[in-house]
Design an enzyme around this catalytic site. Structure first.
Site, PDB file in Angstrom:
ATOM      1  N   GLU A   1      37.126  79.697  53.381  1.00 19.66           N
ATOM      2  CA  GLU A   1      36.162  80.313  52.471  1.00 19.66           C
ATOM      3  C   GLU A   1      34.838  80.622  53.156  1.00 19.66           C
ATOM      4  OE1 GLU A   1      36.063  77.607  49.082  1.00 19.66           O
ATOM      5  OE2 GLU A   1      37.817  78.607  48.223  1.00 19.66           O
TER       6      GLU A   1
ATOM      7  N   ASP B   1      44.540  74.979  44.063  1.00 20.68           N
ATOM      8  CA  ASP B   1      43.162  74.502  44.003  1.00 20.68           C
ATOM      9  C   ASP B   1      42.863  73.738  42.723  1.00 20.68           C
ATOM     10  OD1 ASP B   1      40.560  74.083  44.621  1.00 20.68           O
ATOM     11  OD2 ASP B   1      39.881  76.125  44.277  1.00 20.68           O
TER      12      ASP B   1
ATOM     13  N   GLU C   1      36.319  71.118  37.435  1.00 14.77           N
ATOM     14  CA  GLU C   1      36.039  72.526  37.708  1.00 14.77           C
ATOM     15  C   GLU C   1      36.917  73.473  36.892  1.00 14.77           C
ATOM     16  OE1 GLU C   1      36.385  73.546  41.854  1.00 14.77           O
ATOM     17  OE2 GLU C   1      36.317  75.686  41.455  1.00 14.77           O
TER      18      GLU C   1
HETATM   19  C1  BDP Z   1      37.126  75.331  45.213  1.00 13.29           C
HETATM   20  C2  BDP Z   1      35.753  75.484  44.673  1.00 13.29           C
HETATM   21  C3  BDP Z   1      34.718  75.734  45.708  1.00 13.29           C
HETATM   22  C4  BDP Z   1      34.873  74.727  46.847  1.00 13.29           C
HETATM   23  C5  BDP Z   1      36.281  74.787  47.386  1.00 13.29           C
HETATM   24  C6  BDP Z   1      36.589  73.705  48.402  1.00 13.29           C
HETATM   25  O1  BDP Z   1      35.768  76.539  43.738  1.00 13.29           O
HETATM   26  O2  BDP Z   1      33.464  75.629  45.098  1.00 13.29           O
HETATM   27  O3  BDP Z   1      33.965  74.944  47.843  1.00 13.29           O
HETATM   28  O4  BDP Z   1      37.205  74.594  46.368  1.00 13.29           O
HETATM   29  O5  BDP Z   1      37.274  72.754  48.035  1.00 13.29           O
HETATM   30  O6  BDP Z   1      37.813  74.564  44.268  1.00 13.29           O
HETATM   31  O7  BDP Z   1      36.177  73.793  49.547  1.00 13.29           O
END
Ligand code: BDP
Length: 715
Positions: free
Chosen positions: A310, A384, A412
């Protein structure tokens, strides 16, 4: 005056915590008076006096906690004695700290398997007197033992004949704070970060100590203070001094501090031109930085790293792999016994593969290439933190690398701050899943603990749900997810139901008319949420970015693999993600027994149907319904379940304090509204593909799809 007296007598006469104003700040450590008279009598009989020589910060902390607990629960701290000369003496300590323990060879023997953090609590005869001993090899074990003993009293458990031996099954039991240095919390729904960087190190918020107490009470022994989306500033001298101040508070409670390491730190704060992990200057920079950290924090735990994920920098930016990156940091912390936890949460939209498969594709070839002090941290599922996911196929696939579990405590994708969702059941479901990686009975929990992998390092991490709200976690019931995480990290074989019951008893009351219904409500709460959000294996259909409300139609996202359509794949032919051999073949990453089960639609459990299969709307499900009707029934059931939760909670009026009662009641109203929002908007949207009616008898959606699709529109 007389009137006042009457009011006072009336209030004083109310039992338990009923009339206490409760903010939730005390968490499960409320220590309210034991009200059951006969229990109280036996408790007093077994806690007549205390032999507890302290003299170091951990034993002092344990002793203080015991005094606080006894005062609250039984009405006063125990008188101290140097020797066990009375029946009912409570003896606490280690063989090194307490003579009455040293003198018991049996205790010494029993303590051998307790290891570094374990303890025992036993009813024994000492000097011919009936005593209770809380003993451990080391001080932290004593602290854990004291918390366990207090928990027995808090939950109204018998204490007359105790024979408890405990030691943690997982070595590193970690909270991952996704806290930024400006005190925002990524995916945090309980206010600002509790770390007050501006006023540290000069000012130490008393809350740090309460945080440490709460964690020690459930066995959490590690905390990563900063977000995985890391800021290199945390590694500058000014910030390290602040980190050291926090570590100084936590040390007494057996908690080590860890930080997230931004891979590009050597460039950003070191002035180097590269962060290439094989570059000697870069390696030296990390070696020096780590030396600087350990000088300030001798028991620093190590680093957690999110790399090449990401948008985060990582070794791949320099043509190196994850092992190269992890090993560079591992070499730097190894002389100090530090560890590196390297996240496997990697996926890229440039890779033409199902996101589900990408972590395995990257990490399996690296198995055996990591230094011994590296753990690979794997999210419970391959996408996720969805309301429900099958276990991640990486569990058990790495045979030569310790795998750490990453759960998410902050909700989340589960209604965030407003929905009541107990996650103990979700954690349990993953931990109990059989990977078949070492033959039958290779449950995920046995991989995490090292029981079958024989890995010496083990870790379970939970993405924290803690913030500066007065009740720590926002929703009063979200505390239970922190609690359940800690208890399961200590012992992943515990049952979610038993943990929920402990928490309810300590957090609300031991009244049987409350314990059972509230425990049951918690136990069903996650299934309810799955039903009204993502039943039958649907996933990631939340609104873009916010991940809060429904958004199966959402298209306004920069990446295909962030769009809900990528996951639900609804069209006139059907719905679901074909991950079988005729589709993305993600099933191939599971071990054969699991693979075969998920490959075949008839052996795929209903809960993962649309996770692995794209099925026609008229497909006949196990319940002998069309897929469409089954989907509709699940969505409607979810709302009914929330209404049942409301009824259960309404019955608790008068059984919990007014403030928390009212707060939960208010939140359940929001949850019921939003459950309908989810149900109606998802069904109306999917109906545009199925073209099938919502069976008669069901209440009608209150808005049209177009109205729901207006961003932020709720019932
Ligand atoms: C996702 C989230 C994000 C996190 C990412 C992570 O939306 O904010 O940075 O995972 O785990 O669930 O790195």
């Amino acid at each position: 005056m007389k009137k006042l007296l009457v009011v006072w007598i009336f209030l004083a006469g109310l039992s338990g915590s009923w009339c206490r104003a409760e903010s939730g700040y005390d968490l499960w450590l409320r220590y309210v008076p034991v009200t059951n008279k006969s229990l109280l009598a036996t408790y007093k009989q077994h806690t007549v006096q205390l032999v507890f020589p302290a003299g170091n910060e951990t034993l002092n902390a344990a002793k203080q906690e015991l005094a606080m607990g006894m005062k609250g629960l039984l009405g006063g701290p125990l008188p101290e004695s140097a020797v066990a000369n009375k029946d009912g003496t409570l003896i606490v300590g280690t063989p090194a700290s307490c003579r009455e323990i040293t003198a018991q060879p049996l205790i010494g023997q029993l303590l051998v398997p307790a290891g570094e953090e374990g303890y025992l609590i036993r009813s024994v005869l000492v000097n011919g007197k009936k005593c209770t001993v809380i003993a451990a090899n080391f001080n932290t074990g004593v602290l854990y033992g004291v918390f366990h003993f207090l928990r027995l009293l808090q939950t109204n458990a018998p204490i007359a004949r105790l024979s408890i031996s405990e030691s943690p099954k997982v070595k590193i039991r970690t909270l991952n704070h996704w806290d930024n240095l400006d005190r925002t919390v990524e995916r945090g729904y309980a206010g600002q970060s509790i770390w007050k960087w501006d006023e540290l190190p000069a000012t130490i918020d008393p809350r740090y100590r309460d945080y440490a107490r709460a964690n020690a009470s459930i066995g959490v022994n590690a905390t990563v203070l900063t977000n995985v989306n890391a800021n290199s500033k945390i590694l500058t001298a000014a910030y390290l001094a602040k980190v050291a101040a926090i570590a100084n508070v936590f040390r007494a409670y057996g908690i080590k501090v860890y930080l997230t390491a931004r891979f590009s730190s050597p460039i950003e704060i070191g002035g180097l031109k590269t962060a290439d992990p094989l570059d000697p200057q870069v390696r030296q920079w990390w070696t020096d930085k780590v030396a600087e950290i350990y000088k300030l924090i001798p028991d620093f735990g190590g680093f957690l790293v999110k790399a090449n994920s990401e948008g985060q920098p990582g070794p791949q930016s320099y043509g190196r792999n994850h092992a190269d990156g992890a090993n560079m940091l591992a070499a730097a912390v190894a002389p100090y016994h530090g560890t590196i936890t390297w996240r496997a949460f990697v996926y890229s939209n440039e890779v033409p593969e199902d996101r589900h498969k990408q972590a395995n594709l990257e990490f399996e070839p690296l198995d055996g290439k990591f230094n011994p002090n590296v753990l690979v941290q794997v999210k419970n599922g391959a996408i996720d933190f969805q309301p429900r996911e099958p276990f991640h196929p990486l569990f058990g696939a790495l045979k030569k690398t310790p795998e750490a579990m990453e759960f998410q405590l902050t909700k989340e994708y589960l209604g965030q701050g407003t929905h009541l969702v107990y996650l103990g059941t979700s954690f349990e479901e993953t931990l109990e899943a059989d990977t078949y990686s070492y033959g039958k009975n290779s449950q995920v929990r046995k991989i995490i603990t090292g029981e079958i992998t024989k890995q010496p390092l083990s870790e379970m991490a939970g993405v924290s749900n803690i913030g500066a709200d007065s009740n720590w976690c926002g929703h009063p019931f979200s505390q239970a997810n922190w609690y359940a995480f800690g208890r399961l990290a200590w012992n992943p074989s515990l049952s979610a139901a038993a943990i929920a019951e402990e928490w309810v008893r300590m957090t609300f009351s031991n009244d049987p008319a409350l314990v059972k219904p509230v425990r049951e409500m918690m136990m069903g709460s996650r299934e309810a949420t799955v039903n009204y959000m993502t039943p039958l294996g649907l996933h990631h259909i939340m609104a873009a970015n916010s991940h809060y409300g429904p958004g199966p139609w959402d298209n306004a996202l920069p990446r295909e693999d962030w769009k809900p359509k990528y996951y639900h794949r609804a069209d006139s032919a059907g719905i679901g993600f074909n991950r079988t051999s005729t589709g993305s073949n993600a099933v191939s990453q599971y071990f054969p027994e699991v693979r075969t089960r998920f490959e075949n639609v008839h052996t795929t459990p209903d809960r993962f149907l649309l996770w692995f299969h794209h099925l026609p709307w008229t497909f006949k499900t196990r319940a002998n319904k069309t897929l469409w009707n089954d989907l509709v029934d699940h969505y409607y059931l979810g709302v009914t379940q929330v209404r049942d939760m409301q009824k259960t909670w309404d019955d608790m009026e008068g059984k919990v304090d007014r403030d928390r009662f009212a707060e939960v009641k208010k939140l359940l109203v929001i949850q019921e509204n939003e459950a309908r929002w989810w149900r109606d908007s998802c069904l109306l949207y999917f109906q545009t593909f199925s073209g099938m009616p919502i069976p008669g008898g069901y209440e009608k959606p209150s808005y049209t799809l177009a109205e729901f699709m207006k961003r932020g529109f709720k019932p």
